[in-house]
Write a protein that holds these residues in place. Structure first.
Motif: not given
Length: 423
Positions: A90-97
């Protein structure tokens, strides 16, 4: 102390799993089947058996299992190929924030379900021990002790889940078969009928598939698989065989005995102590996975804290939730967090297959990935529109009749559309 530390120190979930830690399909199958054989599935099998004809019930159980297998395999293979848990995907898909809200939903859901399962176990254990053994246990202390015990395997990690499942799963299968064998000996299984027609075949399939919401976090387990084929084999063993058979077994018992509570069926057959063992093992094999999944999600918020310590904290918080009976007012919120997380799975599966190089570059994750976030919000919106108002939804229309599946499919379609347009 070093030996204990080596047991507790599982592979870092923030980077791909090492090859030396990879497992075969039987390991995954044992863990999944241990999760499947649980009290909520017992009740679902009993309820569905009364709402359709017996042949339709059997057909719906297998077709629903097949659909669940497709969803779980889609997410699971991504976990196996990347070696990363669902929170990191999810972090890779949507970004660090951009991933924070969905990850927070995973944490709340894991802690909440741990509390619910522990509370169900505590209430049932207290009642059954009084009936079977004539002992009146304190609900408070049963909840605390059970919560602590059920956290231990999650603290150890994936290996702990596997070791417990290797022991518990065969026992649970035997316990489930025992009342069926007794009814067979009495000749009560020769003519089973159900005249229910409350739900259609399509609805039953959607319910069976949608009930297994854990399919969305399958990478948390499959990151340890040696190959995609091993991953799919583990899924087939659970979803196409074990899951439908558990539903059919408990549904059959409910029809024959005219009793929907599996534990009460066991008590009626004079095997109360076995029923208590089934209650404990089935709750433990499900709850350790709740704590484990929650710990992996929290690990992204607290990367410097060791995973096993986080698992202990998650188990303690889940036990605390059970002690205070939060689950009585928490079910709708848990369904809401499920709707938040489900479309995330649709996005990261579609995104991975369209942008595989992105999932190998863990050092250059941007703060936000807007198309993915919009696809997630689109799936979430549809999921909320198809969710009943009693569960904090808008209940505007129906698609598959299961909001979780609606959200996954729509989010994946939107993500594919964004990629095609950008090209």
């Amino acid at each position: 102390m070093s030996d204990l530390q080596s047991i507790l120190n599982e592979d870092n979930p923030l980077v791909p799993t090492k090859e030396s830690s990879k497992q075969g399909w039987l390991f995954l199958a044992a863990v999944l089947i241990g999760c499947t054989i649980c009290v909520p599935v017992f009740f679902m099998g009993a309820q569905l058996a009364h709402q359709a004809s017996y042949p339709d019930f059997i057909t719906g159980a297998f077709l629903g299992g097949l659909l669940a297998c497709v969803i779980a395999s889609a997410t699971g293979v991504v976990g196996q190929k990347t070696g990363l848990p669902s929170a990191m995907l999810a972090k890779i898909s949507f970004g660090r924030h951009g991933y924070i809200l969905a990850n927070l939903a995973m944490v709340i859901g894991a802690i909440g379900w741990f509390g619910i399962q522990t509370n169900i176990f505590s209430d049932s254990f207290v009642k059954m021990s009084a009936q079977v053994w004539g002992i009146n246990f304190s609900p408070l202390w049963v909840t605390i002790v059970a919560g602590l015990i059920m956290s231990t395997t999650a603290i150890i990690g994936f290996r702990g889940l596997g070791k417990l499942s290797y022991i518990a799963t065969p026992l649970l299968i035997f316990i489930l078969a025992l009342p069926l064998y007794q009814f067979f000996q009495e000749g009560k299984l020769s003519n089973i009928t159900s005249n229910g027609d409350a739900i259609t075949m399509g609805t039953m399939i959607a319910i069976v598939a949608g009930a297994y919401s854990f399919a969305c976090t399958m990478p948390d387990l499959t990151r340890f698989m040696r190959s995609a084929s091993a991953t799919v084999k583990g899924m087939i063993a659970n979803f196409i065989f074990a899951y439908p058979l558990v539903l059919i077994a408990t549904g059959t018992l409910a029809l024959v005995s005219q009793e929907n509570d599996f534990m009460q069926i066991m008590l009626g057959l004079g095997i109360g102590s076995v029923a208590i063992l089934a209650l404990f093992l089935s709750t433990w094999t499900t709850n350790d996975t709740n704590a484990y999944v929650g710990a992996l999600a929290v690990n992204l918020f607290l990367p410097k804290l060791q995973r096993w310590k986080i698992a202990a904290i998650v188990g303690a918080l889940g036990t605390l939730a059970a002690v205070f009976g939060i689950f009585e007012h928490f079910m709708s919120w848990l369904i809401l967090t499920g709707n938040l997380f489900a479309p995330m799975a649709g996005v990261y599966v579609a995104d991975f297959w369209l942008n595989q190089k992105r999932y190998k570059d863990l050092d250059n994750i941007p703060k936000y990935r807007i198309p993915q976030i919009l696809a997630w919000l689109g799936g979430l919106s549809v999921g909320m529109m198809t969710t009943p108002s009693a569960n904090m939804g808008f209940e505007l229309f129906n698609l598959t009749t299961v909001p979780m599946i609606d959200a996954i499919i729509v989010a994946a379609i939107i993500q594919v559309g964004f990629v095609k347009l950008s090209r």
